[in-house]
Design a protein around this motif. Structure first.
Motif, PDB file in Angstrom:
ATOM      1  N   ASP A 189      -2.489 -24.000 -14.312  1.00  0.00           N
ATOM      2  CA  ASP A 189      -1.490 -24.701 -13.524  1.00  0.00           C
ATOM      3  C   ASP A 189      -1.048 -25.992 -14.230  1.00  0.00           C
ATOM      4  OD1 ASP A 189       0.090 -24.852 -11.204  1.00  0.00           O
ATOM      5  OD2 ASP A 189      -1.251 -26.372 -10.376  1.00  0.00           O
ATOM      6  N   GLY A 190       0.243 -26.278 -14.169  1.00  0.00           N
ATOM      7  CA  GLY A 190       0.779 -27.500 -14.766  1.00  0.00           C
ATOM      8  C   GLY A 190       1.167 -27.368 -16.230  1.00  0.00           C
ATOM      9  N   HIS A 191       1.056 -26.145 -16.784  1.00  0.00           N
ATOM     10  CA  HIS A 191       1.399 -25.922 -18.193  1.00  0.00           C
ATOM     11  C   HIS A 191       2.538 -24.918 -18.306  1.00  0.00           C
ATOM     12  CE1 HIS A 191      -2.190 -27.712 -20.357  1.00  0.00           C
ATOM     13  NE2 HIS A 191      -2.492 -27.845 -19.083  1.00  0.00           N
ATOM     14  N   THR A 192       3.347 -25.080 -19.343  1.00  0.00           N
ATOM     15  CA  THR A 192       4.343 -24.097 -19.751  1.00  0.00           C
ATOM     16  C   THR A 192       4.005 -23.705 -21.182  1.00  0.00           C
ATOM     17  OG1 THR A 192       6.047 -25.046 -18.330  1.00  0.00           O
ATOM     18  CG2 THR A 192       6.797 -23.678 -20.169  1.00  0.00           C
ATOM     19  N   TYR A 193       3.963 -22.401 -21.446  1.00  0.00           N
ATOM     20  CA  TYR A 193       3.619 -21.892 -22.775  1.00  0.00           C
ATOM     21  C   TYR A 193       4.839 -21.174 -23.345  1.00  0.00           C
ATOM     22  CZ  TYR A 193      -0.971 -22.563 -20.720  1.00  0.00           C
ATOM     23  OH  TYR A 193      -2.063 -23.099 -20.083  1.00  0.00           O
ATOM     24  N   THR A 194       5.253 -21.559 -24.547  1.00  0.00           N
ATOM     25  CA  THR A 194       6.346 -20.889 -25.228  1.00  0.00           C
ATOM     26  C   THR A 194       5.758 -20.148 -26.424  1.00  0.00           C
ATOM     27  OG1 THR A 194       7.872 -22.638 -24.563  1.00  0.00           O
ATOM     28  CG2 THR A 194       8.584 -21.183 -26.355  1.00  0.00           C
ATOM     29  N   VAL A 195       5.764 -18.825 -26.342  1.00  0.00           N
ATOM     30  CA  VAL A 195       5.235 -18.002 -27.430  1.00  0.00           C
ATOM     31  C   VAL A 195       6.277 -17.972 -28.540  1.00  0.00           C
ATOM     32  CG1 VAL A 195       4.476 -15.696 -28.093  1.00  0.00           C
ATOM     33  CG2 VAL A 195       3.849 -16.618 -25.840  1.00  0.00           C
ATOM     34  N   LEU A 196       5.841 -18.342 -29.744  1.00  0.00           N
ATOM     35  CA  LEU A 196       6.730 -18.401 -30.904  1.00  0.00           C
ATOM     36  C   LEU A 196       6.700 -17.108 -31.709  1.00  0.00           C
ATOM     37  CD1 LEU A 196       5.789 -22.015 -31.983  1.00  0.00           C
ATOM     38  CD2 LEU A 196       7.699 -21.292 -30.534  1.00  0.00           C
ATOM     39  N   SER A 197       5.517 -16.507 -31.848  1.00  0.00           N
ATOM     40  CA  SER A 197       5.396 -15.237 -32.561  1.00  0.00           C
ATOM     41  C   SER A 197       4.100 -14.541 -32.153  1.00  0.00           C
ATOM     42  CB  SER A 197       5.426 -15.429 -34.077  1.00  0.00           C
ATOM     43  OG  SER A 197       4.249 -16.078 -34.516  1.00  0.00           O
ATOM     44  N   ILE A 198       4.134 -13.217 -32.267  1.00  0.00           N
ATOM     45  CA  ILE A 198       2.950 -12.386 -32.022  1.00  0.00           C
ATOM     46  C   ILE A 198       2.879 -11.387 -33.166  1.00  0.00           C
ATOM     47  CG2 ILE A 198       1.788 -10.788 -30.457  1.00  0.00           C
ATOM     48  CD1 ILE A 198       3.642 -11.929 -28.218  1.00  0.00           C
ATOM     49  N   THR A 199       1.735 -11.319 -33.826  1.00  0.00           N
ATOM     50  CA  THR A 199       1.527 -10.374 -34.910  1.00  0.00           C
ATOM     51  C   THR A 199       0.352  -9.479 -34.562  1.00  0.00           C
ATOM     52  OG1 THR A 199       2.318 -12.023 -36.492  1.00  0.00           O
ATOM     53  CG2 THR A 199       1.114 -10.148 -37.389  1.00  0.00           C
ATOM     54  N   VAL A 221      -4.803  -9.376 -33.337  1.00  0.00           N
ATOM     55  CA  VAL A 221      -3.620  -9.977 -32.732  1.00  0.00           C
ATOM     56  C   VAL A 221      -3.680 -11.487 -32.935  1.00  0.00           C
ATOM     57  CG1 VAL A 221      -2.279 -10.278 -30.624  1.00  0.00           C
ATOM     58  CG2 VAL A 221      -3.562  -8.170 -30.978  1.00  0.00           C
ATOM     59  N   VAL A 222      -2.571 -12.060 -33.415  1.00  0.00           N
ATOM     60  CA  VAL A 222      -2.451 -13.510 -33.590  1.00  0.00           C
ATOM     61  C   VAL A 222      -1.201 -13.956 -32.838  1.00  0.00           C
ATOM     62  CG1 VAL A 222      -2.180 -15.401 -35.226  1.00  0.00           C
ATOM     63  CG2 VAL A 222      -3.583 -13.410 -35.842  1.00  0.00           C
ATOM     64  N   VAL A 223      -1.369 -14.956 -31.968  1.00  0.00           N
ATOM     65  CA  VAL A 223      -0.266 -15.486 -31.168  1.00  0.00           C
ATOM     66  C   VAL A 223      -0.097 -16.961 -31.492  1.00  0.00           C
ATOM     67  CG1 VAL A 223       0.623 -15.862 -28.842  1.00  0.00           C
ATOM     68  CG2 VAL A 223      -0.829 -13.874 -29.308  1.00  0.00           C
ATOM     69  N   SER A 224       1.095 -17.352 -31.918  1.00  0.00           N
ATOM     70  CA  SER A 224       1.423 -18.770 -32.115  1.00  0.00           C
ATOM     71  C   SER A 224       2.254 -19.213 -30.923  1.00  0.00           C
ATOM     72  CB  SER A 224       2.227 -18.968 -33.396  1.00  0.00           C
ATOM     73  OG  SER A 224       1.485 -18.563 -34.513  1.00  0.00           O
ATOM     74  N   TYR A 225       1.886 -20.355 -30.338  1.00  0.00           N
ATOM     75  CA  TYR A 225       2.609 -20.797 -29.145  1.00  0.00           C
ATOM     76  C   TYR A 225       2.562 -22.312 -28.990  1.00  0.00           C
ATOM     77  CZ  TYR A 225      -2.022 -21.060 -26.898  1.00  0.00           C
ATOM     78  OH  TYR A 225      -3.325 -21.366 -26.587  1.00  0.00           O
ATOM     79  N   LEU A 226       3.491 -22.796 -28.192  1.00  0.00           N
ATOM     80  CA  LEU A 226       3.583 -24.215 -27.851  1.00  0.00           C
ATOM     81  C   LEU A 226       3.076 -24.370 -26.428  1.00  0.00           C
ATOM     82  CD1 LEU A 226       4.608 -26.988 -28.835  1.00  0.00           C
ATOM     83  CD2 LEU A 226       6.800 -26.414 -27.806  1.00  0.00           C
ATOM     84  N   ASP A 227       2.110 -25.253 -26.218  1.00  0.00           N
ATOM     85  CA  ASP A 227       1.527 -25.540 -24.900  1.00  0.00           C
ATOM     86  C   ASP A 227       2.060 -26.880 -24.433  1.00  0.00           C
ATOM     87  OD1 ASP A 227      -0.020 -26.071 -22.670  1.00  0.00           O
ATOM     88  OD2 ASP A 227      -1.940 -25.862 -23.694  1.00  0.00           O
ATOM     89  N   GLN A 228       2.847 -26.870 -23.363  1.00  0.00           N
ATOM     90  CA  GLN A 228       3.453 -28.095 -22.834  1.00  0.00           C
ATOM     91  C   GLN A 228       2.901 -28.384 -21.437  1.00  0.00           C
ATOM     92  OE1 GLN A 228       7.326 -26.167 -23.430  1.00  0.00           O
ATOM     93  NE2 GLN A 228       7.963 -28.057 -24.421  1.00  0.00           N
ATOM     94  N   THR A 229       2.472 -29.619 -21.233  1.00  0.00           N
ATOM     95  CA  THR A 229       2.061 -30.015 -19.892  1.00  0.00           C
ATOM     96  C   THR A 229       3.248 -30.653 -19.185  1.00  0.00           C
ATOM     97  OG1 THR A 229       1.272 -32.158 -20.683  1.00  0.00           O
ATOM     98  CG2 THR A 229      -0.346 -30.383 -20.546  1.00  0.00           C
TER      99      THR A 229
END
Length: 108
Positions: free
Chosen positions: A25-35, A99-107
Motif C-alpha cells: 500500500d502507498g506504492h506505485t510500481y512501473t515495470v520497465l522491462s521483463i526478461t 526471470v529478471v524484472v527492472s522497475y521503478l518503485d515510487q512512494t
C-alpha cells in the motif's frame, strides 16, 4: 515524502506461481522491462499476470506464451502496478526459466 527507487527482481520460475513484485500500500510500481530465459533446454510456455489487490483477480498479460528451448523473451512495454497488486509468473510444467524484472518503485 515521496521517493523513487530503481529496483530489480529476479527469480527462477517453474510450474508454481511466483510473485515477482509484491506490491504494498502507498506504492506505485512501473515495470520497465521483463526478461525470461529458458535454461533447461526444453521448450516451454509461461503465463505472466497481475494479481489485483494481492490475489483477488488475475489479469493475464501473457497466457501460454511460447518460449523455445534455451531462448530469451523480452517484454519492454510499461506496466503499472499500484498498492497491493502483484506481478506473477508461472510456467506450464516443471521448467527452469530465469526471470529478471527492472522497475521503478515510487512512494506516494
Amino acid at each position: 515524502m515521496a521517493s523513487e527507487v530503481l529496483s530489480v527482481a529476479h527469480s527462477v520460475v517453474s510450474d508454481t506461481e511466483v510473485v515477482l513484485i509484491n506490491g504494498v500500500d502507498g506504492h506505485t510500481y512501473t515495470v520497465l522491462s521483463i526478461t525470461l530465459c529458458e535454461t533447461a533446454g526444453v521448450a516451454e510456455t509461461f503465463d505472466l499476470f497481475i494479481q489485483d489487490d494481492g490475489g483477488a483477480t488475475d489479469y493475464e498479460i501473457y497466457s501460454d506464451q511460447a518460449l523455445a528451448a534455451n531462448e530469451t523473451f523480452e517484454h519492454t512495454g510499461r506496466i503499472v502496478l499500484t498498492n497491493e497488486d502483484h506481478l506473477t509468473a508461472k510456467c506450464a510444467s516443471s521448467a527452469s526459466v530465469d526471470v529478471v524484472v527492472s522497475y521503478l518503485d515510487q512512494t506516494r
